[in-house]
Motif scaffolding. Structure first.
Motif, PDB file in Angstrom:
ATOM      1  N   SER A 513       0.830  -1.205   0.000  1.00  0.00           N
ATOM      2  CA  SER A 513       0.000   0.000   0.000  1.00  0.00           C
ATOM      3  C   SER A 513       0.864   1.253   0.000  1.00  0.00           C
ATOM      4  N   GLU A 514       0.438   2.254  -0.780  1.00  0.00           N
ATOM      5  CA  GLU A 514       1.153   3.515  -0.798  1.00  0.00           C
ATOM      6  C   GLU A 514       1.120   4.210   0.563  1.00  0.00           C
ATOM      7  N   TRP A 515       0.129   3.862   1.382  1.00  0.00           N
ATOM      8  CA  TRP A 515       0.036   4.437   2.723  1.00  0.00           C
ATOM      9  C   TRP A 515       1.111   3.849   3.646  1.00  0.00           C
ATOM     10  N   VAL A 516       1.680   2.723   3.254  1.00  0.00           N
ATOM     11  CA  VAL A 516       2.738   2.071   4.036  1.00  0.00           C
ATOM     12  C   VAL A 516       4.109   2.385   3.470  1.00  0.00           C
ATOM     13  N   THR A 517       4.232   2.340   2.142  1.00  0.00           N
ATOM     14  CA  THR A 517       5.554   2.417   1.517  1.00  0.00           C
ATOM     15  C   THR A 517       6.034   3.833   1.238  1.00  0.00           C
ATOM     16  N   GLU A 518       5.108   4.796   1.214  1.00  0.00           N
ATOM     17  CA  GLU A 518       5.532   6.152   0.881  1.00  0.00           C
ATOM     18  C   GLU A 518       5.836   6.966   2.142  1.00  0.00           C
ATOM     19  N   ASP A 519       5.306   8.134   2.285  1.00  0.00           N
ATOM     20  CA  ASP A 519       5.646   9.069   3.359  1.00  0.00           C
ATOM     21  C   ASP A 519       5.433   8.460   4.736  1.00  0.00           C
ATOM     22  N   LYS A 520       6.520   8.180   5.459  1.00  0.00           N
ATOM     23  CA  LYS A 520       6.361   7.562   6.771  1.00  0.00           C
ATOM     24  C   LYS A 520       5.804   8.544   7.797  1.00  0.00           C
ATOM     25  N   ARG A 522       3.266  10.523   7.155  1.00  0.00           N
ATOM     26  CA  ARG A 522       1.822  10.338   7.020  1.00  0.00           C
ATOM     27  C   ARG A 522       1.379   9.057   7.715  1.00  0.00           C
ATOM     28  N   LEU A 523       2.168   8.003   7.582  1.00  0.00           N
ATOM     29  CA  LEU A 523       1.828   6.726   8.219  1.00  0.00           C
ATOM     30  C   LEU A 523       1.749   6.897   9.728  1.00  0.00           C
ATOM     31  N   ILE A 524       2.704   7.597  10.306  1.00  0.00           N
ATOM     32  CA  ILE A 524       2.714   7.838  11.753  1.00  0.00           C
ATOM     33  C   ILE A 524       1.469   8.621  12.166  1.00  0.00           C
ATOM     34  N   GLN A 525       1.155   9.663  11.411  1.00  0.00           N
ATOM     35  CA  GLN A 525      -0.003  10.499  11.738  1.00  0.00           C
ATOM     36  C   GLN A 525      -1.312   9.712  11.663  1.00  0.00           C
ATOM     37  N   VAL A 526      -1.442   8.852  10.665  1.00  0.00           N
ATOM     38  CA  VAL A 526      -2.673   8.071  10.510  1.00  0.00           C
ATOM     39  C   VAL A 526      -2.854   7.124  11.685  1.00  0.00           C
ATOM     40  N   VAL A 527      -1.788   6.436  12.074  1.00  0.00           N
ATOM     41  CA  VAL A 527      -1.896   5.479  13.177  1.00  0.00           C
ATOM     42  C   VAL A 527      -2.169   6.214  14.485  1.00  0.00           C
ATOM     43  N   ALA A 528      -1.513   7.324  14.716  1.00  0.00           N
ATOM     44  CA  ALA A 528      -1.685   8.043  15.984  1.00  0.00           C
ATOM     45  C   ALA A 528      -3.006   8.795  16.051  1.00  0.00           C
ATOM     46  N   ASN A 529      -3.408   9.433  14.954  1.00  0.00           N
ATOM     47  CA  ASN A 529      -4.571  10.326  14.982  1.00  0.00           C
ATOM     48  C   ASN A 529      -5.834   9.725  14.408  1.00  0.00           C
ATOM     49  N   GLY A 530      -5.744   8.565  13.787  1.00  0.00           N
ATOM     50  CA  GLY A 530      -6.912   7.956  13.176  1.00  0.00           C
ATOM     51  C   GLY A 530      -7.218   8.589  11.824  1.00  0.00           C
ATOM     52  N   LEU A 531      -8.246   8.055  11.165  1.00  0.00           N
ATOM     53  CA  LEU A 531      -8.579   8.532   9.820  1.00  0.00           C
ATOM     54  C   LEU A 531     -10.066   8.289   9.559  1.00  0.00           C
ATOM     55  N   PRO A 572      13.312  -1.494   3.946  1.00  0.00           N
ATOM     56  CA  PRO A 572      14.354  -1.904   4.888  1.00  0.00           C
ATOM     57  C   PRO A 572      14.607  -0.906   6.020  1.00  0.00           C
ATOM     58  N   ASP A 573      14.302   0.383   5.781  1.00  0.00           N
ATOM     59  CA  ASP A 573      14.610   1.377   6.812  1.00  0.00           C
ATOM     60  C   ASP A 573      13.641   1.282   7.976  1.00  0.00           C
ATOM     61  N   ARG A 574      14.131   1.552   9.154  1.00  0.00           N
ATOM     62  CA  ARG A 574      13.343   1.477  10.365  1.00  0.00           C
ATOM     63  C   ARG A 574      12.699   2.826  10.677  1.00  0.00           C
ATOM     64  N   ILE A 575      11.620   2.760  11.432  1.00  0.00           N
ATOM     65  CA  ILE A 575      11.035   3.971  12.008  1.00  0.00           C
ATOM     66  C   ILE A 575      11.470   4.002  13.469  1.00  0.00           C
ATOM     67  N   SER A 576      12.109   5.090  13.863  1.00  0.00           N
ATOM     68  CA  SER A 576      12.677   5.164  15.209  1.00  0.00           C
ATOM     69  C   SER A 576      11.708   5.832  16.174  1.00  0.00           C
ATOM     70  N   GLU A 577      12.050   5.710  17.441  1.00  0.00           N
ATOM     71  CA  GLU A 577      11.257   6.388  18.471  1.00  0.00           C
ATOM     72  C   GLU A 577      11.343   7.895  18.293  1.00  0.00           C
ATOM     73  N   ASP A 578      12.513   8.371  17.863  1.00  0.00           N
ATOM     74  CA  ASP A 578      12.667   9.811  17.618  1.00  0.00           C
ATOM     75  C   ASP A 578      11.776  10.261  16.467  1.00  0.00           C
ATOM     76  N   ASP A 579      11.611   9.403  15.424  1.00  0.00           N
ATOM     77  CA  ASP A 579      10.708   9.748  14.318  1.00  0.00           C
ATOM     78  C   ASP A 579       9.296   9.974  14.852  1.00  0.00           C
ATOM     79  N   ILE A 580       8.873   9.086  15.728  1.00  0.00           N
ATOM     80  CA  ILE A 580       7.524   9.185  16.297  1.00  0.00           C
ATOM     81  C   ILE A 580       7.388  10.475  17.091  1.00  0.00           C
ATOM     82  N   LYS A 581       8.346  10.754  17.923  1.00  0.00           N
ATOM     83  CA  LYS A 581       8.282  11.940  18.783  1.00  0.00           C
ATOM     84  C   LYS A 581       8.318  13.221  17.960  1.00  0.00           C
ATOM     85  N   VAL A 583       7.240  13.675  14.820  1.00  0.00           N
ATOM     86  CA  VAL A 583       5.974  13.872  14.119  1.00  0.00           C
ATOM     87  C   VAL A 583       4.873  14.264  15.088  1.00  0.00           C
ATOM     88  N   LEU A 584       4.849  13.611  16.236  1.00  0.00           N
ATOM     89  CA  LEU A 584       3.777  13.862  17.201  1.00  0.00           C
ATOM     90  C   LEU A 584       4.169  14.906  18.233  1.00  0.00           C
TER      91      LEU A 584
END
Length: 586
Positions: A513-520, A522-531, A572-581, A583-584
C-alpha cells in the motif's frame, strides 16, 4: 375373436396401461423434478440426503437474496455498479438444470453508497436497499427485470460521515408494516467525536444519546413513499447492529440476529484477555416484540455464563452483572464475532419434517478474533419445537472457508451471507466474496432422516471455525517473538488481518500500500490520529473509520510501524522512536 371383442380388449388394455401410467406419475415425489446436485455439493458439507449445486458463480459481492414464486432469483450486491451495470442481480434458469443461464444487473438509483444489504419481495414489489435508502420496484408478470422506475420508501437523513452499522435490511408483517433497524455507531456509546473508535479506558456516555435515533428497530408504513425516521415509531431498542431480520408468519412475531460489540481486549486490556475478546460477547438470536430492550450499550450477553454483563465502558470487568436482569436475554447466544448476517424461517415441504418452521442462520464469519483462528463461516439450523425455537442449534452447512484453521479472512474461499427459499422448498445461500450462489435440495428418504445424519454434522462443531478455542494451544501468537508483530497482532489484525490483506471490502490492505511504503510521516499520523472519510488504496476506494492509536507509547509505535513497513512494504529502513516523537511532538 370378433371385432367387438377385440376392440373391447384393446380398450381394456389401454385403460389398464393408462391407469398404471397415472399411478406411476402420481407416485412421483417433488424430488424427481429437482435438478441434480453437483458431485461435490459445490464444496459444501451438508447432511446426508441433501444435495447442493452452484446456481451461479462470480456475480459480485453478493449480500441478501430473494426468490420469486416462478423461481427467478434477485441478489443485492454490496456495492453499486463497479462496472457491472447495476447494484442488483436478476437470474433465471430456462433449461431446468438448476444453473442460471440468464444473469442481468440492474438498478440505477441515485444513492450509490456502499454496504448495500436488504432485498425482499413484498406485495408484488421488489424492495431493496443501499446503506441509507430503501427502494422498491414493481415486478412485471413473466418478466425477469422489474420496472425501471423505482420508488423511494425510506431515507436515512441523519448526518453520518463515516458511520458504522447503517445497512437497511427490511422485514414485513401482514398488517402493512415495514421494520428497519438503525444500527449504532460505536462499541458502547463512546465519545466518537473526540475519540474516534474509542481508546483504552474511554467511558461510555450516560444516558446514551445514540439511542434516540440508533441502536434499535423502527416500524414504518410499507407502502408510504418518501419517509424518514420521524415518520416511523420506535419498536425495539438496545440492539447494536442487525443484518438478519425476519417476520415469522408461524407465530406472527419479528425475530433478529444481533451482532455483539468488539474490542474488549484492545480497549480494556487489564479487564479482558485476548481470549475473552475473541469469544465474547455473544451474537444473539432474539424474538423482538414492541418494547424489547436488549441492553446495549450498557450490557452485553455472555453466552458462557448465560447472563447479561455490564460493559467495561460503564464499569464492568467481565464479572459484574449490575442490573443486567432488567434486559431481555436471547433465545440463543452464539460465540462472539461469528457475524450472523441473515435469518430465514423454513416453510417448505421439500425438507424432512423436522425442518418445518425452523430457523436457518448464515454466519458470515469473524475478522477480529486474533490471536485466535477466525470463526463462523457456516450455516446453522435452530429447530422449532412445541411452539417455540429450541435453545439447541445444529450445523447445517459447512465448508465455505475451505480450510481449517482459517487465520486470515482473505484466505476464506467463501463467506455465507444471504438465505432464501425457492417455490419448491429449496434453500438458497449466497457468498459475499465472489458471489457464488448455492441451491440446497433434499433427495433422500425423509422417513429415515434423523439421528445418524445429524450426528455426522455434529462433528463439525470440533472444527476450529466453530469450537471455542483453547486459550493456550490455539493462540497463534504463542511462538511470536518479534515485538512489533505482537503489537500489530493486538491492535491491527482485527481489521487488516495477520497477512496485511484486509478483509476484501471494509478494511484496506497494507501489503504494498502507498500508505505504508511512501511518506512515513503520514503513516505515523494516521496510526496516531486515526482517519475518517473516503480514501483510495491501490486504486480501490474505502470509507470506514480508522481509530486513534495515540495511546501506544512512542517506542512501541516505532516497533509496530517498522514491522508494518518491513513485513508489508519491503521497506528496509526502520522507524525510530525519535521519528515518532518528532511527528507527534511528544
Amino acid at each position: 375373436m370378433n371385432f367387438y371383442k377385440k376392440t373391447k380388449n384393446v380398450v381394456k388394455t389401454a385403460g389398464v396401461f393408462g391407469l398404471l401410467t397415472i399411478l406411476i406419475i402420481a407416485a412421483r415425489t417433488p424430488e424427481d423434478k429437482l435438478p441434480a446436485g453437483d458431485p461435490d455439493n459445490g464444496g459444501l458439507a451438508i447432511p446426508d440426503g441433501f444435495q447442493a449445486l452452484v446456481v451461479a458463480d462470480s456475480t459480485g459481492q453478493a449480500r441478501h437474496i430473494t426468490v420469486r414464486d416462478n423461481g427467478d432469483i434477485y441478489i443485492k450486491l454490496r456495492y453499486f455498479g463497479k462496472g457491472q451495470g447495476g447494484g442488483t442481480v436478476a437470474m433465471r434458469d430456462t433449461t431446468g438444470d438448476g444453473k442460471a443461464d440468464i444473469i442481468q444487473n440492474f438498478g440505477t438509483y441515485k444513492d450509490q453508497s456502499s454496504l448495500a444489504n436488504g432485498i425482499i419481495i413484498h406485495n408484488g414489489y421488489l424492495y431493496y436497499s443501499s446503506s441509507l435508502v430503501v427502494y422498491r420496484s414493481k415486478l412485471i408478470p413473466g418478466q425477469l427485470l422489474p420496472e425501471e422506475k423505482y420508488e423511494t420508501i425510506l431515507t436515512d437523513d441523519h448526518e453520518h460521515g463515516t458511520h458504522w452499522h447503517i445497512t437497511k435490511p427490511m422485514a414485513f408483517d401482514n398488517q402493512g408494516n415495514m421494520y428497519v433497524p438503525f444500527g449504532a455507531p460505536s462499541d458502547a456509546c463512546q465519545d466518537m467525536v473526540n475519540s474516534p473508535g474509542g481508546k483504552p479506558g474511554s467511558p461510555g456516555i450516560t444516558p446514551c444519546p445514540d439511542l434516540e435515533k440508533h441502536g434499535g428497530i423502527w416500524k414504518f408504513n410499507a407502502d408510504k413513499l418518501d419517509q424518514t425516521q420521524k415518520d416511523g415509531t420506535l419498536f425495539a431498542t438496545g440492539l447494536r447492529s442487525i443484518l438478519g431480520l425476519r417476520w415469522n408468519t408461524n407465530d406472527q412475531n419479528l425475530y433478529a440476529v444481533v451482532h455483539g460489540r468488539d474490542n474488549l481486549h484492545r480497549l480494556f486490556p487489564e479487564q479482558f484477555s485476548s481470549w475473552q475478546s475473541a469469544v465474547l460477547p455473544a451474537e444473539e438470536f432474539v424474538k423482538v416484540t414492541q418494547g424489547t430492550n436488549l441492553g446495549w450499550p450498557y450490557y452485553y450477553f455472555d453466552q458462557m455464563k448465560g447472563k447479561k454483563m455490564l460493559n467495561p465502558e460503564y464499569g464492568g470487568d467481565g464479572k459484574k452483572e449490575g442490573e443486567g436482569t432488567k434486559y431481555q436475554n436471547p433465545i440463543i447466544g452464539f460465540p462472539g464475532h461469528w457475524a450472523p448476517n441473515d435469518l430465514f424461517f423454513y416453510t417448505g415441504d421439500q425438507f424432512p419434517a423436522r425442518y418445518k418452521n425452523g430457523a436457518f442462520i448464515a454466519f458470515h464469519g469473524s475478522t477480529n478474533r486474533a490471536p485466535y483462528p477466525q470463526a463462523g463461516y457456516f450455516v446453522c439450523f435452530v429447530p422449532w419445537v412445541n411452539g417455540k425455537f429450541s435453545e439447541k442449534w445444529e450445523v447445517f452447512a459447512d465448508g465455505f472457508a475451505g480450510m481449517d484453521p482459517l487465520i486470515n479472512v482473505s484466505d476464506a474461499k467463501a463467506r455465507p451471507m444471504g438465505l432464501a427459499q425457492g417455490p419448491d422448498g429449496s434453500l438458497y445461500i449466497t457468498d459475499s466474496r465472489k458471489g457464488k450462489v448455492w441451491r440446497v435440495m433434499f433427495k433422500g428418504n425423509k422417513k429415515n432422516f434423523g439421528t445418524t445424519q445429524l450426528a455426522a454434522m455434529e462433528k463439525h462443531k470440533l472444527n476450529s471455525n466453530i469450537r471455542t478455542p483453547d486459550e493456550i494451544n490455539d493462540n497463534l501468537d504463542k511462538e511470536t517473538k518479534v515485538a512489533g508483530q505482537r503489537i500489530y497482532n493486538t491492535y491491527c489484525t482485527p481489521c487488516h488481518q495477520r497477512n496485511g490483506l484486509g478483509d476484501g471490502s471494509r478494511f484496506p490492505p497494507l501489503v504494498n500500500s502507498e500508505w505504508v511504503t511512501e511518506d512515513k510521516r503520514r503513516l505515523i499520523q494516521v496510526v496516531a490520529n486515526g482517519l475518517q472519510g473516503e480514501i483510495k488504496v491501490l486504486g480501490k476506494p474505502y470509507n470506514d473509520l480508522m481509530p486513534k492509536h495515540d495511546f501506544i507509547p512512542p517506542g512501541e509505535m516505532a516497533q509496530l510501524l517498522t514491522f508494518v513497513r518491513q513485513q508489508f512494504g519491503n521497506m528496509p529502513d526502520r522507524i525510530s522512536e525519535d521519528d515518532i516523537k518528532r511527528v507527534l511532538k511528544k
